[in-house]
Design a protein around this motif. Structure first.
Motif, PDB file in Angstrom:
ATOM      1  N   GLY A 203       0.806  -1.214   0.000  1.00 26.69           N
ATOM      2  CA  GLY A 203       0.000   0.000   0.000  1.00 26.69           C
ATOM      3  C   GLY A 203       0.839   1.264   0.000  1.00 26.69           C
ATOM      4  N   TRP A 204       0.166   2.394   0.191  1.00 28.17           N
ATOM      5  CA  TRP A 204       0.841   3.696   0.138  1.00 28.17           C
ATOM      6  C   TRP A 204       0.113   4.693   1.015  1.00 28.17           C
ATOM      7  CZ3 TRP A 204      -1.421   1.300  -4.158  1.00 28.17           C
ATOM      8  CH2 TRP A 204      -2.694   1.794  -4.538  1.00 28.17           C
ATOM      9  N   LYS A 205       0.795   5.760   1.321  1.00 24.65           N
ATOM     10  CA  LYS A 205       0.180   6.899   2.010  1.00 24.65           C
ATOM     11  C   LYS A 205      -0.331   7.865   0.953  1.00 24.65           C
ATOM     12  CE  LYS A 205       4.030   7.749   4.109  1.00 24.65           C
ATOM     13  NZ  LYS A 205       5.084   8.404   4.947  1.00 24.65           N
ATOM     14  N   ALA A 206      -1.510   8.439   1.186  1.00 21.13           N
ATOM     15  CA  ALA A 206      -2.105   9.332   0.190  1.00 21.13           C
ATOM     16  C   ALA A 206      -2.703  10.557   0.872  1.00 21.13           C
ATOM     17  CB  ALA A 206      -3.157   8.603  -0.632  1.00 21.13           C
ATOM     18  N   PRO A 207      -1.886  11.579   1.173  1.00 28.92           N
ATOM     19  CA  PRO A 207      -2.437  12.799   1.751  1.00 28.92           C
ATOM     20  C   PRO A 207      -3.432  13.482   0.822  1.00 28.92           C
ATOM     21  CG  PRO A 207      -0.132  13.106   1.131  1.00 28.92           C
ATOM     22  CD  PRO A 207      -0.417  11.658   1.009  1.00 28.92           C
ATOM     23  N   PRO A 209      -5.465  12.337  -3.183  1.00 29.83           N
ATOM     24  CA  PRO A 209      -5.600  11.189  -4.095  1.00 29.83           C
ATOM     25  C   PRO A 209      -4.491  11.117  -5.141  1.00 29.83           C
ATOM     26  CG  PRO A 209      -7.728  12.253  -3.756  1.00 29.83           C
ATOM     27  CD  PRO A 209      -6.714  13.131  -3.085  1.00 29.83           C
ATOM     28  N   TYR A 210      -3.959  12.264  -5.544  1.00 32.01           N
ATOM     29  CA  TYR A 210      -2.934  12.279  -6.586  1.00 32.01           C
ATOM     30  C   TYR A 210      -1.512  12.171  -6.015  1.00 32.01           C
ATOM     31  CZ  TYR A 210      -2.848  17.215  -5.190  1.00 32.01           C
ATOM     32  OH  TYR A 210      -2.795  18.377  -4.465  1.00 32.01           O
ATOM     33  N   MET A 211      -1.388  12.056  -4.688  1.00 29.59           N
ATOM     34  CA  MET A 211      -0.075  11.928  -4.051  1.00 29.59           C
ATOM     35  C   MET A 211      -0.008  10.597  -3.333  1.00 29.59           C
ATOM     36  SD  MET A 211       0.795  15.689  -2.492  1.00 29.59           S
ATOM     37  CE  MET A 211       2.468  15.179  -2.109  1.00 29.59           C
ATOM     38  N   ARG A 212       0.526   9.595  -4.024  1.00 22.34           N
ATOM     39  CA  ARG A 212       0.640   8.255  -3.467  1.00 22.34           C
ATOM     40  C   ARG A 212       2.109   7.999  -3.130  1.00 22.34           C
ATOM     41  NH1 ARG A 212      -2.037   5.167  -8.397  1.00 22.34           N
ATOM     42  NH2 ARG A 212      -0.698   6.725  -9.406  1.00 22.34           N
ATOM     43  N   ILE A 213       2.404   7.959  -1.860  1.00 19.27           N
ATOM     44  CA  ILE A 213       3.786   7.931  -1.369  1.00 19.27           C
ATOM     45  C   ILE A 213       4.134   6.533  -0.875  1.00 19.27           C
ATOM     46  CG2 ILE A 213       5.373   8.925   0.323  1.00 19.27           C
ATOM     47  CD1 ILE A 213       3.476  11.422   0.325  1.00 19.27           C
ATOM     48  N   VAL A 214       5.270   6.014  -1.341  1.00 18.56           N
ATOM     49  CA  VAL A 214       5.715   4.673  -0.960  1.00 18.56           C
ATOM     50  C   VAL A 214       7.204   4.709  -0.629  1.00 18.56           C
ATOM     51  CG1 VAL A 214       3.996   3.427  -2.323  1.00 18.56           C
ATOM     52  CG2 VAL A 214       6.175   4.083  -3.372  1.00 18.56           C
ATOM     53  N   PRO A 215       7.689   3.717   0.118  1.00 16.38           N
ATOM     54  CA  PRO A 215       9.141   3.614   0.319  1.00 16.38           C
ATOM     55  C   PRO A 215       9.845   3.402  -1.019  1.00 16.38           C
ATOM     56  CG  PRO A 215       7.966   2.231   1.893  1.00 16.38           C
ATOM     57  CD  PRO A 215       6.954   2.687   0.879  1.00 16.38           C
ATOM     58  N   GLN A 216      11.079   3.836  -1.081  1.00 17.47           N
ATOM     59  CA  GLN A 216      11.863   3.660  -2.311  1.00 17.47           C
ATOM     60  C   GLN A 216      11.973   2.177  -2.650  1.00 17.47           C
ATOM     61  OE1 GLN A 216      15.740   5.614  -2.489  1.00 17.47           O
ATOM     62  NE2 GLN A 216      16.572   3.874  -3.617  1.00 17.47           N
ATOM     63  N   PRO A 217      11.639   1.801  -3.894  1.00 21.33           N
ATOM     64  CA  PRO A 217      11.803   0.387  -4.286  1.00 21.33           C
ATOM     65  C   PRO A 217      13.265  -0.030  -4.212  1.00 21.33           C
ATOM     66  CG  PRO A 217      10.460   1.603  -5.873  1.00 21.33           C
ATOM     67  CD  PRO A 217      11.052   2.611  -4.956  1.00 21.33           C
ATOM     68  N   LYS A 218      13.473  -1.294  -3.909  1.00 22.65           N
ATOM     69  CA  LYS A 218      14.841  -1.819  -3.820  1.00 22.65           C
ATOM     70  C   LYS A 218      15.408  -2.041  -5.218  1.00 22.65           C
ATOM     71  CE  LYS A 218      14.648  -1.984   0.664  1.00 22.65           C
ATOM     72  NZ  LYS A 218      15.422  -1.018   1.471  1.00 22.65           N
TER      73      LYS A 218
END
Length: 218
Positions: A203-207, A209-218
């Motif tokens: 999942g992701w954080k979404a402050p 709807p157009y800002m979906r924040i995730v940890p940097q992929p490995k």
């Protein structure tokens, strides 16, 4: 013709301090940083070339070759490198292109196409030849930067920019303001929520709807 992000990086054959190169062949399967200078034996450029020599191991880790260009013959470059090592504490450890006839400078739209390579030329004559081109293994331009002669370039920022380009080319993400390696990234708008769930199952954080924040992929 101007060089834009996404364009093919113009190919060329040139003399360098490490012999004749064919640019695309020299890049091979690597990334490349081409950075240009208006004249040999100029103070700001001397500091830049020394700092890039210091940073070269970091570019090596990122499968990235670095190459400098200056509007003087290779023989002048070979004399200049001694000053660079003496004053900056790092010997130039990458090729430097000689471009006294302005061939590469014109090819990369860094100077007026009608400019003459006739000597003597001063740094002021070549003031626009202060650019950085980030080029991918596909030989396409990923990013460009151009600075005035009076401002030394921030090559730590070029390294950060390269990290972002490599990450975003491998994954469908973008990097936010002042991003650094290891920090959160943003899922690009072109990725639907359904696709994002497959790519980012945690999942992701979404402050918004157009800002979906995730940890940097490995």
């Amino acid at each position: 013709m101007s060089i834009r992000i996404g364009d093919d990086a113009p190919d060329f054959t040139a003399e360098t301090t490490e012999g004749t190169i064919k640019f695309h062949e020299w890049i091979g399967d690597s990334w490349a940083i081409l950075f240009s200078h208006p004249k040999d034996f100029t103070p700001v450029c001397t500091t830049e070339l020394g700092y890039m020599a210091k940073l070269k191991p970091e570019f090596d880790k990122r499968n990235t070759k670095i190459i400098g260009l200056s509007i003087d013959p290779v023989s002048d470059h070979e004399a200049w490198v001694g000053d660079i090592e003496e004053t900056q504490g790092h010997a130039v450890n990458y090729p430097m292109i000689g471009d006294p006839d302005l061939t590469v400078a014109k090819l990369y739209d860094m100077i007026h196409p009608n400019a003459s390579g006739a000597q003597p030329r001063t740094a002021v004559d070549n003031a626009t030849i202060r650019s950085v081109f980030v080029i991918g293994p596909d030989k396409k331009v990923k990013a460009t930067l151009t600075y005035p002669m009076s401002t030394g370039r921030n090559f730590d920022e070029v390294l950060r920019l390269l990290d972002s380009c490599q990450l975003t080319m491998a994954h469908k993400v973008a990097t936010p303001v002042n991003w650094k390696q290891g920090e959160d990234v943003i899922i690009v708008p072109a990725v639907s929520d359904d696709e994002a769930r497959k790519r980012f199952p945690d999942g992701w954080k979404a402050p918004k709807p157009y800002m979906r924040i995730v940890p940097q992929p490995k």
